[in-house]
Design a protein around this motif. Sequence first.
Motif, PDB file in Angstrom:
ATOM      1  N   HIS A   1      -7.169  -3.320   4.872  1.00  0.00           N
ATOM      2  CA  HIS A   1      -6.510  -4.570   4.477  1.00  0.00           C
ATOM      3  C   HIS A   1      -5.084  -4.632   5.038  1.00  0.00           C
TER       4      HIS A   1
ATOM      5  N   MET B   1       0.848  -1.202   0.000  1.00  0.00           N
ATOM      6  CA  MET B   1       0.000   0.000   0.000  1.00  0.00           C
ATOM      7  C   MET B   1       0.881   1.249   0.000  1.00  0.00           C
TER       8      MET B   1
ATOM      9  N   VAL C   1       2.939   3.930  -7.596  1.00  0.00           N
ATOM     10  CA  VAL C   1       2.658   4.560  -6.300  1.00  0.00           C
ATOM     11  C   VAL C   1       1.182   4.935  -6.212  1.00  0.00           C
TER      12      VAL C   1
ATOM     13  N   VAL D   1      -1.749   4.172   9.542  1.00  0.00           N
ATOM     14  CA  VAL D   1      -2.324   3.242   8.564  1.00  0.00           C
ATOM     15  C   VAL D   1      -3.815   3.095   8.847  1.00  0.00           C
TER      16      VAL D   1
HETATM   17  C1  FMN Z   1      -0.104   9.294  -2.337  1.00  0.00           C
HETATM   18  C2  FMN Z   1      -0.899   8.435  -1.392  1.00  0.00           C
HETATM   19  C3  FMN Z   1      -0.610   8.463  -0.058  1.00  0.00           C
HETATM   20  C4  FMN Z   1      -1.334   7.669   0.864  1.00  0.00           C
HETATM   21  N1  FMN Z   1      -1.014   7.699   2.193  1.00  0.00           N
HETATM   22  C5  FMN Z   1      -1.687   6.918   3.071  1.00  0.00           C
HETATM   23  C6  FMN Z   1      -1.341   6.911   4.451  1.00  0.00           C
HETATM   24  O1  FMN Z   1      -0.427   7.598   4.900  1.00  0.00           O
HETATM   25  N2  FMN Z   1      -2.048   6.087   5.269  1.00  0.00           N
HETATM   26  C7  FMN Z   1      -3.082   5.307   4.820  1.00  0.00           C
HETATM   27  O2  FMN Z   1      -3.699   4.581   5.603  1.00  0.00           O
HETATM   28  N3  FMN Z   1      -3.432   5.297   3.508  1.00  0.00           N
HETATM   29  C8  FMN Z   1      -2.742   6.080   2.630  1.00  0.00           C
HETATM   30  N4  FMN Z   1      -3.077   6.057   1.296  1.00  0.00           N
HETATM   31  C9  FMN Z   1      -4.204   5.215   0.854  1.00  0.00           C
HETATM   32  C10 FMN Z   1      -3.867   3.724   0.784  1.00  0.00           C
HETATM   33  O3  FMN Z   1      -2.671   3.520   0.053  1.00  0.00           O
HETATM   34  C11 FMN Z   1      -5.054   3.009   0.118  1.00  0.00           C
HETATM   35  O4  FMN Z   1      -6.143   3.039   1.031  1.00  0.00           O
HETATM   36  C12 FMN Z   1      -4.767   1.590  -0.340  1.00  0.00           C
HETATM   37  O5  FMN Z   1      -5.786   1.209  -1.222  1.00  0.00           O
HETATM   38  C13 FMN Z   1      -4.666   0.598   0.804  1.00  0.00           C
HETATM   39  O6  FMN Z   1      -4.338  -0.659   0.270  1.00  0.00           O
HETATM   40  P1  FMN Z   1      -4.812  -2.042   0.933  1.00  0.00           P
HETATM   41  O7  FMN Z   1      -6.330  -2.035   0.913  1.00  0.00           O
HETATM   42  O8  FMN Z   1      -4.246  -3.082   0.037  1.00  0.00           O
HETATM   43  O9  FMN Z   1      -4.280  -2.065   2.331  1.00  0.00           O
HETATM   44  C14 FMN Z   1      -2.366   6.836   0.377  1.00  0.00           C
HETATM   45  C15 FMN Z   1      -2.664   6.798  -0.999  1.00  0.00           C
HETATM   46  C16 FMN Z   1      -1.936   7.601  -1.882  1.00  0.00           C
HETATM   47  C17 FMN Z   1      -2.254   7.550  -3.344  1.00  0.00           C
END
Ligand code: FMN
Length: 177
Positions: A57, A34, A81, A53
């Motif tokens: 997931h 992620m 990213v 976080v």
């Molecule tokens: C540039 C960017 C920064 C992000 N930063 C965070 C963060 O700091 N914390 C967080 O929980 N999600 C963050 N996200 C969102 C997660 O990456 C997103 O919810 C992702 O789908 C989680 O993946 P998973 O469901 O496989 O765990 C960010 C997304 C982007 C595009």
Amino acid sequence: MRTRRLPLSKVYGLLEPGPVVLLTTSQRGRANVMTLSWHTMLEFEPPLVGVVVGAAHSVKALRATRECVLNIPTVELGAAVVGCGNTSGAQVDKFAAFGLTPAPASLVAAPLIDECWASLECRVVDTRGAKRYGLFVLEVVAARVDPRVKDPRTLHHRGWGRFMVAGESIRLTSKMR
Ligand SMILES: Cc1cc2nc3c(=O)[nH]c(=O)nc-3n(C[C@H](O)[C@H](O)[C@H](O)COP(=O)(O)O)c2cc1C
């Protein structure tokens, strides 16, 4: 005044602390990744890092395994990213979908990402802020960097698809470690 009032919803875009990272986990043999930009250093040595976080997931895997890797991408990985931050590992194999290569870590089960210029293997050492803020304190237990990359062109999130790209280093006289 030269400045104007900024909506509070945009404050985070000013203070986004450091490079956007790709946080990998591995639970029951299934790796996930992620995108994460809310992190902060908390201690020099051993290096402690706070990460926020909220993504359900990855939180599950982080809570269950208490391990992860913080991989630091450069601008060439921009599409991956954004992709890893806009999809969930619950539905998508993000390594395959975004062309990322998992590589074995030395001390944790979560994989390194081969395309990233640096990778920090971490163990969760404090979850007291997890319920309230989604804050996990990680201890970096092993770290690798690509020595060929001198001034990494890391991505810095400004919100809503905007990123600053780092890459220039300057030297100033300073007593700070
Ligand atoms: C540039 C960017 C920064 C992000 N930063 C965070 C963060 O700091 N914390 C967080 O929980 N999600 C963050 N996200 C969102 C997660 O990456 C997103 O919810 C992702 O789908 C989680 O993946 P998973 O469901 O496989 O765990 C960010 C997304 C982007 C595009």
